[in-house]
Design a protein around this motif. Structure first.
Motif, mmCIF file in Angstrom:
data_model
loop_
_atom_site.group_PDB
_atom_site.id
_atom_site.type_symbol
_atom_site.label_atom_id
_atom_site.label_comp_id
_atom_site.label_asym_id
_atom_site.label_seq_id
_atom_site.Cartn_x
_atom_site.Cartn_y
_atom_site.Cartn_z
ATOM 1 N N ARG A 38 -6.809 -10.196 3.986
ATOM 2 C CA ARG A 38 -6.298 -11.568 3.768
ATOM 3 C C ARG A 38 -7.124 -12.268 2.687
ATOM 4 O O ARG A 38 -6.626 -12.560 1.602
ATOM 5 C CB ARG A 38 -6.354 -12.369 5.083
ATOM 6 C CG ARG A 38 -5.360 -11.889 6.108
ATOM 7 C CD ARG A 38 -5.474 -12.639 7.415
ATOM 8 N NE ARG A 38 -4.400 -12.231 8.330
ATOM 9 C CZ ARG A 38 -4.392 -11.089 9.019
ATOM 10 N NH1 ARG A 38 -5.403 -10.237 8.939
ATOM 11 N NH2 ARG A 38 -3.367 -10.790 9.804
ATOM 12 N N ALA B 95 0.359 -10.839 3.119
ATOM 13 C CA ALA B 95 -0.255 -9.595 3.601
ATOM 14 C C ALA B 95 -1.425 -9.870 4.532
ATOM 15 O O ALA B 95 -2.155 -10.855 4.377
ATOM 16 C CB ALA B 95 -0.728 -8.756 2.415
ATOM 17 N N VAL C 9 6.108 -16.109 15.585
ATOM 18 C CA VAL C 9 7.449 -15.983 15.010
ATOM 19 C C VAL C 9 8.336 -15.188 15.972
ATOM 20 O O VAL C 9 8.021 -14.050 16.321
ATOM 21 C CB VAL C 9 7.376 -15.292 13.627
ATOM 22 C CG1 VAL C 9 8.770 -15.079 13.059
ATOM 23 C CG2 VAL C 9 6.539 -16.139 12.667
ATOM 24 N N ARG D 57 0.842 -1.209 0.000
ATOM 25 C CA ARG D 57 0.000 0.000 0.000
ATOM 26 C C ARG D 57 0.866 1.243 0.000
ATOM 27 O O ARG D 57 0.397 2.327 -0.284
ATOM 28 C CB ARG D 57 -0.917 -0.002 1.232
ATOM 29 C CG ARG D 57 -1.949 -1.129 1.238
ATOM 30 C CD ARG D 57 -2.498 -1.344 2.620
ATOM 31 N NE ARG D 57 -1.414 -1.561 3.564
ATOM 32 C CZ ARG D 57 -1.491 -1.386 4.862
ATOM 33 N NH1 ARG D 57 -2.627 -0.990 5.400
ATOM 34 N NH2 ARG D 57 -0.455 -1.597 5.641
#
Ligand SMILES: NC(=O)c1ccc[n+]([C@@H]2O[C@H](COP(=O)([O-])OP(=O)(O)OC[C@H]3O[C@@H](n4cnc5c(N)ncnc54)[C@H](OP(=O)(O)O)[C@@H]3O)[C@@H](O)[C@H]2O)c1
Length: 300
Positions: A88, A67, A164, A32
């Motif tokens: 998504r 994304a 993560v 974006r």
């Protein structure tokens, strides 16, 4: 390879861009804010601000689709849920439509999902065959996966991503300061599973899925030893060398965060059964080693 990536400016995307550039691939990132792409992802990385800019002469060999609006950052009111789904599922649907029109189709689509797919399952170990949950986050993941699976004639791998661990940010990045101030706390009863993965192992798994034509379908992108929240809290406090004596009561988190509190109070113990069956060897199979590596990297 010529690779198109969505979410390339994010925590995972940035690490992946670095690894893919090191392997000599050409990268294009859909963003974006396209002007930020060369700054964040590397000078050599091209940017697209919309899929409409994907020219008919532009050929991608692989698409990596990561994304998604941050799931924990704002209350799950109806409008926010639409943003979470649109960024998504909506984006993946557009990507699949665009791939269908491509003269030269990519050979592989690696598409995002999360361990939230399985819903709240505190006491059982889950593999890729386990059933999906039914809460908002689980349906978000299942619909995201289904959108990717609509692509025809392309190998699809679904990245059921765990927490993560990276020195560059994410949930662990946010936890470091309170833990360093000895304000670390177990969340609720602490029994909820935390399926974590070190960022280096995550990137290595993505590279394996990109290149190995034998692999397709869902993959649990987690380390082989998930822990409870109580154990994660204990190990993080120990790694930092500060006590974590507090308990954040579940009722307080539910009052503060509403429905979104499930992200902290519920969890699952997910095993990377299919990656291990494919012979993948983890550099950080245990939380102790992963945390000390991340903390050492955060000091550099
Ligand atoms: N990190 C984790 O522990 C973890 C765990 C499970 C699942 N995941 C999933 O894995 C994916 C990548 O994770 P991450 O940690 O790298 O995420 P991140 O740092 O939040 O980055 C996500 C990227 O998605 C794009 N994005 C954000 N809001 C958007 C919107 N409203 N519409 C379209 N694009 C938007 C942004 O790219 P631009 O600003 O360039 O457009 C951003 O760089 C995410 O979808 C996330 O849900 C991550």
């Amino acid at each position: 390879m010529n690779i198109l990536m969505t979410g390339g400016t994010g925590l995972i995307g940035r690490a992946l861009c670095k690894a893919l550039l090191a392997e000599g691939h050409q990268l294009t990132v859909l963003s974006r804010q396209p002007a930020t792409v060369p700054v964040i992802c590397g000078d050599a990385v091209q940017a697209l601000s919309s899929l409409d800019e994907w020219r008919s002469t532009q050929h991608f060999d692989a698409v990596i689709n990561l994304a998604g609006a941050p799931i924990a950052d704002a209350a799950w009111r109806e409008a926010r849920k639409q943003v979470l789904r649109g960024s998504r599922i909506g984006l993946t649907e557009k990507l699949v439509q665009r791939i269908a029109c491509a003269a030269h189709k990519p050979t592989v689509l690696l598409s995002g999902s999360a361990v939230g797919y399985y819903g709240n399952r505190p006491d059982v170990e889950l593999d890729e065959q386990s059933a999906a949950g039914a809460d908002f986050a689980a349906r978000l993941c299942a619909d995201w996966e289904n959108a990717a699976l609509q692509v025809e004639g392309v190998r699809v791998c679904l990245l059921r991503t765990g927490l993560v661990l990276s020195a560059q940010g994410g949930l662990l990045g946010r936890m470091l300061l309170p833990f360093k101030l000895a304000m670390g706390a177990r969340l609720g009863n602490g029994r909820q599973g935390m399926s974590w993965v070190h960022i280096d192992d995550y990137v290595a798994m993505v590279l394996r899925l990109l290149h190995d034509e034998q692999l397709s379908g869902p993959f649990n992108m987690t380390a082989p030893h998930p822990v409870s929240n109580a154990e994660f809290t204990r190990q993080l406090a120990q790694a930092i060398g500060r006590p974590a004596m507090f308990v954040m009561p579940g009722c307080f988190l539910r009052w503060l965060m509403g429905e979104r509190a499930v992200l902290l109070l519920e969890g699952q113990r997910v095993l990377p059964v299919r990656m291990q069956a494919a012979g993948f060897k983890f550099s950080y199979p245990d939380l102790t080693g992963a945390l000390s590596a991340v903390l050492a990297a955060s000091k550099r």
